[in-house]
Motif scaffolding. Sequence first.
Motif, PDB file in Angstrom:
ATOM      1  N   THR A  79       0.594  -1.291  -0.060  1.00  0.00           N
ATOM      2  CA  THR A  79      -0.068  -0.237   0.094  1.00  0.00           C
ATOM      3  C   THR A  79       0.856   0.850   0.223  1.00  0.00           C
ATOM      4  OG1 THR A  79      -0.334   0.255   2.199  1.00  0.00           O
ATOM      5  CG2 THR A  79      -1.874  -0.744   0.982  1.00  0.00           C
ATOM      6  N   GLY A  80       0.570   2.418  -0.161  1.00  0.00           N
ATOM      7  CA  GLY A  80       0.955   3.840  -0.271  1.00  0.00           C
ATOM      8  C   GLY A  80       0.575   4.747   1.306  1.00  0.00           C
ATOM      9  N   GLU A  81       1.243   5.805   0.905  1.00  0.00           N
ATOM     10  CA  GLU A  81       1.117   6.151   2.008  1.00  0.00           C
ATOM     11  C   GLU A  81      -0.171   6.537   2.802  1.00  0.00           C
ATOM     12  OE1 GLU A  81       4.289   7.526   3.627  1.00  0.00           O
ATOM     13  OE2 GLU A  81       4.990   6.494   2.057  1.00  0.00           O
ATOM     14  N   VAL A  82      -0.133   6.653   4.253  1.00  0.00           N
ATOM     15  CA  VAL A  82      -0.986   6.240   4.873  1.00  0.00           C
ATOM     16  C   VAL A  82      -0.464   7.828   5.723  1.00  0.00           C
ATOM     17  CG1 VAL A  82      -2.212   5.450   6.900  1.00  0.00           C
ATOM     18  CG2 VAL A  82      -1.699   4.480   4.811  1.00  0.00           C
ATOM     19  N   ARG A  83      -1.918   9.137   5.908  1.00  0.00           N
ATOM     20  CA  ARG A  83      -1.825   9.746   6.667  1.00  0.00           C
ATOM     21  C   ARG A  83      -2.414   9.757   8.540  1.00  0.00           C
ATOM     22  NH1 ARG A  83      -4.783  15.801   5.641  1.00  0.00           N
ATOM     23  NH2 ARG A  83      -3.791  16.643   8.256  1.00  0.00           N
ATOM     24  N   ASN A  84      -1.082  10.087   8.991  1.00  0.00           N
ATOM     25  CA  ASN A  84      -1.712   9.560  10.628  1.00  0.00           C
ATOM     26  C   ASN A  84      -1.975  10.525  11.270  1.00  0.00           C
ATOM     27  OD1 ASN A  84      -1.650   6.258  10.979  1.00  0.00           O
ATOM     28  ND2 ASN A  84       0.158   7.376   9.776  1.00  0.00           N
ATOM     29  N   ASP A  85      -1.234  11.674  11.368  1.00  0.00           N
ATOM     30  CA  ASP A  85      -1.144  12.846  11.539  1.00  0.00           C
ATOM     31  C   ASP A  85      -2.853  13.707  11.755  1.00  0.00           C
ATOM     32  OD1 ASP A  85       0.628  12.183  12.662  1.00  0.00           O
ATOM     33  OD2 ASP A  85       2.063  12.681  11.281  1.00  0.00           O
ATOM     34  N   PHE A  86      -3.654  14.174  12.547  1.00  0.00           N
ATOM     35  CA  PHE A  86      -4.481  15.009  12.537  1.00  0.00           C
ATOM     36  C   PHE A  86      -4.591  16.036  13.658  1.00  0.00           C
ATOM     37  CE2 PHE A  86      -5.327  11.394   9.969  1.00  0.00           C
ATOM     38  CZ  PHE A  86      -5.616  11.837   8.467  1.00  0.00           C
ATOM     39  N   SER A  87      -5.215  17.521  12.872  1.00  0.00           N
ATOM     40  CA  SER A  87      -5.513  18.521  14.317  1.00  0.00           C
ATOM     41  C   SER A  87      -7.015  18.502  14.715  1.00  0.00           C
ATOM     42  CB  SER A  87      -5.446  19.284  14.281  1.00  0.00           C
ATOM     43  OG  SER A  87      -5.256  20.417  12.564  1.00  0.00           O
ATOM     44  N   ASP A  88      -7.947  18.024  13.820  1.00  0.00           N
ATOM     45  CA  ASP A  88      -9.007  18.286  14.134  1.00  0.00           C
ATOM     46  C   ASP A  88     -10.297  17.022  13.264  1.00  0.00           C
ATOM     47  OD1 ASP A  88     -11.355  18.986  12.553  1.00  0.00           O
ATOM     48  OD2 ASP A  88      -9.314  20.673  11.949  1.00  0.00           O
TER      49      ASP A  88
END
Length: 183
Positions: A79-88
Amino acid sequence: MVTKKSEPRSKFYELLQAQVHNEFNASQQYIALAVWFDNEDLPQLAKHFYKQSIEERNHALALVQYLMDTDHHVEIPGTGEVRNDFSDPAQLVELALEQEKEVASDIKTLAKAARAEDDYQAEQFMQWFLKEQVEEISQMSTLLNVVKRAKGNMFDVEQFLHRETVGDGGDDPTMPPVAGGAL
């Protein structure tokens, strides 16, 4: 060892193999969203995205089953990149909505390729996925509207998800067969 005869690789089948990657990647991204919500003590949102992850996994394996059924070679991709960082929380649902819109565009491209190649079976196969993307975009749009209207009160969003059904939960009996069986 007996190997399956393989059809020549058409544009449609190349795109379908790429879509297997996209669906598995969407599944992984939904796990990341679910874990974020779980870590924020938002169990209904976490539950919703864990289910979405399974649904995307099932979509990938339905594509795999179709490739096998039509005697095409299948490669299971990373799989490709997965975003894990969020602010809200709104960021997570916005990402999910954009992801579903991208998948809808990919599915339309697949349907067009099948039609352009006069591959009527492939075109018919893609019809379910076209219908499914309407439901996926609609449910994520609804969820995003609810999150925005809650203006940061995630308890209201949690109550909404506990009370309401958003989407079909992956229980569509018309879904194409899934390699290994649907979860």
